[in-house]
Design an enzyme around this catalytic site. Structure first.
Site, mmCIF file in Angstrom:
data_model
loop_
_atom_site.group_PDB
_atom_site.id
_atom_site.type_symbol
_atom_site.label_atom_id
_atom_site.label_comp_id
_atom_site.label_asym_id
_atom_site.label_seq_id
_atom_site.Cartn_x
_atom_site.Cartn_y
_atom_site.Cartn_z
ATOM 1 N N CYS A 166 0.833 -1.207 0.000
ATOM 2 C CA CYS A 166 0.000 0.000 0.000
ATOM 3 C C CYS A 166 0.866 1.255 0.000
ATOM 4 O O CYS A 166 1.507 1.545 -1.003
ATOM 5 C CB CYS A 166 -1.009 -0.048 1.148
ATOM 6 S SG CYS A 166 -2.481 0.930 0.785
ATOM 7 N N HIS A 193 -3.615 -5.169 0.462
ATOM 8 C CA HIS A 193 -3.082 -5.672 1.735
ATOM 9 C C HIS A 193 -3.148 -7.202 1.777
ATOM 10 O O HIS A 193 -4.098 -7.765 2.328
ATOM 11 C CB HIS A 193 -3.886 -5.096 2.902
ATOM 12 C CG HIS A 193 -3.680 -3.632 3.096
ATOM 13 N ND1 HIS A 193 -2.681 -3.123 3.891
ATOM 14 C CD2 HIS A 193 -4.326 -2.574 2.568
ATOM 15 C CE1 HIS A 193 -2.719 -1.798 3.847
ATOM 16 N NE2 HIS A 193 -3.707 -1.435 3.053
ATOM 17 N N GLU A 226 -1.614 -9.147 3.609
ATOM 18 C CA GLU A 226 -1.488 -9.677 4.979
ATOM 19 C C GLU A 226 -2.833 -10.111 5.567
ATOM 20 O O GLU A 226 -2.872 -10.934 6.482
ATOM 21 C CB GLU A 226 -0.801 -8.648 5.895
ATOM 22 C CG GLU A 226 -1.606 -7.381 6.235
ATOM 23 C CD GLU A 226 -1.420 -6.244 5.233
ATOM 24 O OE1 GLU A 226 -1.085 -6.524 4.063
ATOM 25 O OE2 GLU A 226 -1.615 -5.071 5.622
HETATM 26 N N1 GLN Z 1 -2.237 6.784 2.560
HETATM 27 C C1 GLN Z 1 -2.246 6.004 1.366
HETATM 28 C C2 GLN Z 1 -3.567 6.079 0.633
HETATM 29 O O1 GLN Z 1 -4.551 6.491 1.177
HETATM 30 C C3 GLN Z 1 -1.917 4.565 1.660
HETATM 31 C C4 GLN Z 1 -2.964 3.863 2.467
HETATM 32 C C5 GLN Z 1 -2.467 2.596 3.095
HETATM 33 O O2 GLN Z 1 -1.266 2.347 3.160
HETATM 34 N N2 GLN Z 1 -3.370 1.800 3.628
HETATM 35 O O3 GLN Z 1 -3.648 5.713 -0.514
#
Ligand code: GLN
Length: 534
Positions: free
Chosen positions: A382, A508, A510
């Site tokens: 992310c 994600h 995970e």
């Molecule tokens: N802040 C970034 C976004 O909103 C990444 C979000 C995250 O890592 N969950 O895209």
């Protein structure tokens, strides 16, 4: 008829109620029952999505896009049963539906009150998991018995027992039996008192699960049984486990906790088969390939729970590769202060997880540069992928001043930008791109090789994305866009074929890793890190 088990906590928080609930669920499941889990949280946020990980630990995301308590991660990892919007309710969510209904005229003429309107809403939440395909629902009540804010939840579960009857509902109370070093003794009084509070509101626990550092002696059990009005065999000990949380169900099974639960609920006690689980725990305890160290570079490092699912997924990947994965938790600001080389020296791999806000960003970018230039396996998740793209744009594509619009709204090269659909959104709660979305993997990529599939589904939680206007320079300079959304509008995975192992994803992974089935990208990352070592 669906049966209900309620798990409450006494004396202090952080007793591992979630782990206990997940462990009981897993044991009942392995005795042939279809179990669902749910958490009720007494705080006022509608969901934890608006809280900092420092407040609450990681925000766990379900397939259907709920931002939830991290205990749901344990539920899924222990049982493999997917959680949903119905698996986590907060006081905020309960009140907001009652209040909206009141505004719509749903209670016309009536005074709307905690009892029965709030408690009915809580009961609807509890019953929402009932159905033909559910034999047993385990509901964990967040917080500690005696808190003002958990009272409506406790009143609701008391009513559930009245509604569905003794044989269909039971209460399991998890309590602390502290060891007082100066006296050299375990103390049962706090547990007696917390059971006293429960009894004063009409809840009589059926089973006491005692968290303790030292074993309970017969005398302690007898005292607890007597004062708490629980049969002696239903005073169960849950000592801190020696090696891994995945031992908890085995420890509880050794005391027949699952048998007592089923007998209490008048359910047939089928055979328990946990051979695969036991083998998995054994592989964790005695890995064939020694240990490796992986750096996790983040900004919420100080709190163990902030990257819960990441740490668990690394553990699973270690089990899959028969190696112990030790995590070096690195504050990204420390890299800004000391340099990446000093902070990351000797690690076998570097993982940069998700996050929000600009604190520590340059440290993450420096960590990625160090891994890329040093040919150290790198895994970005992310925000970690977004930082990898920024680093690549700046240091390989020569796009000076490349940044994300999240941190530098007037960046010269906004290689990460707000997604189109996010531009009109003003409310912060529950409005990110959330939950499972499909992603298509290109042929000939490492990603495709890892997944062994061309179409995958992964969970998301973000507002920002690779800016499509910059795809060309990124690709020309060697970054492979390995995964895209089916309409090809969003970059979901990138990798660097010129590097031994450099993979990053916008989603994600995970959240979908379990101890019995490590996530393929985590498993590949740990294999690469291990390969380097060997
Ligand atoms: N802040 C970034 C976004 O909103 C990444 C979000 C995250 O890592 N969950 O895209």
């Amino acid at each position: 008829m669906t049966k209900h088990i309620f798990v409450t906590g006494g004396v202090v928080s952080s007793l591992g109620k979630g782990l206990t609930a997940a462990s009981v669920a897993m044991l009942l499941q392995r005795r042939g029952y279809r179990v669902k889990l749910q958490k009720l949280d007494p705080y006022l946020n509608v969901d934890p999505g608006t809280m900092s990980p420092f407040q609450h630990g990681e925000v766990y995301v379900t397939d259907d896009g709920a931002e939830t308590d991290l205990d749901l991660g344990h539920y899924e990892r222990f049982t493999g049963v997917p959680c949903s919007q119905s698996s986590n309710f907060t006081t905020g969510r309960i009140y907001s539906s009652v209040i909206s209904r009141e505004r719509e005229g749903g209670y016309l003429g009536k005074t709307v009150q905690v009892i029965p309107h709030i408690t009915n809403e809580i009961k609807d939440a509890i019953y929402s998991l009932d159905g033909e395909e559910t034999d047993i629902v385990i509901t964990e009540i967040g917080g500690t018995v005696g808190d003002i804010e958990s009272l409506p939840f406790l009143e609701a579960i008391r009513q559930v027992r009245q509604d569905i009857g003794h044989d269909n509902a039971m209460f399991m109370h998890i309590t602390l039996v502290p060891y007082i070093r100066a006296a050299g003794e375990l103390k049962t009084k706090p547990s007696q008192q917390s059971v006293g509070i429960l009894r004063s509101i009409g809840i009589f626990p059926d089973i006491l699960v005692c968290r303790c550092e030292h074993s309970l002696e017969l005398e302690h059990r007898e005292k607890l049984a007597l004062f708490c009005n629980v049969p002696l065999n239903l005073v169960v000990e849950e000592k801190d486990v020696a090696n891994t949380i995945y031992e908890v169900p085995l420890e509880l099974a050794a005391q027949d906790l699952d048998v007592y639960v089923l007998e209490r609920l008048k359910c047939h006690v089928n055979r328990l088969d946990v051979a695969d689980w036991r083998a998995m725990v054994q592989r964790f305890i005695e890995p064939d390939n020694g240990a490796i160290e992986i750096a996790v570079v983040g900004k919420y490092i100080g709190l163990q729970d902030s990257y819960k699912s990441i740490y668990e997924a690394l553990t699973h990947a270690g089990i899959a590769n028969s190696v112990r994965v030790n995590v070096r938790m690195v504050e990204s600001e420390e890299i800004e202060a000391r340099g990446a080389a000093a902070a990351l020296e000797g690690v076998a791999g570097v993982l940069v997880p998700g996050g929000f806000g600009d604190r520590g960003i340059e440290g993450k970018i420096a960590a990625i540069r160090y891994a890329r230039e040093g040919n150290i396996p790198f895994f970005g998740i992310c925000l970690g992928m977004q930082c990898a793209v920024i680093e690549f744009a700046r240091n390989v594509c020569g796009l000076d001043g490349a940044h994300s619009m999240e941190f530098a709204p007037d960046a010269q090269h906004p290689v990460i930008d707000l997604m189109e659909e996010q531009k009109k959104i003003t409310n912060m709660g529950g409005t990110m791109r959330l939950g499972a979305y499909p992603c298509v993997l290109s042929e000939g990529t490492r990603a495709r090789d890892l997944y062994q599939e061309d179409k995958i589904s992964e969970r998301h939680r973000h507002r920002y994305e690779v800016n499509n206007a910059y795809r060309e320079p990124l690709v020309e300079n060697g970054l492979v866009l390995a995964g895209l959304s089916p309409d090809e509008g969003l970059v979901e995975m990138v990798e660097l074929p010129s590097h031994p192992w450099f993979v990053a994803c916008q989603f994600h992974p995970e959240f979908q890793s379990t101890p019995l089935k490590a996530h393929p990208v985590f498993a590949g990352f740990v294999a690469a890190a291990l390969g380097d070592k060997q």
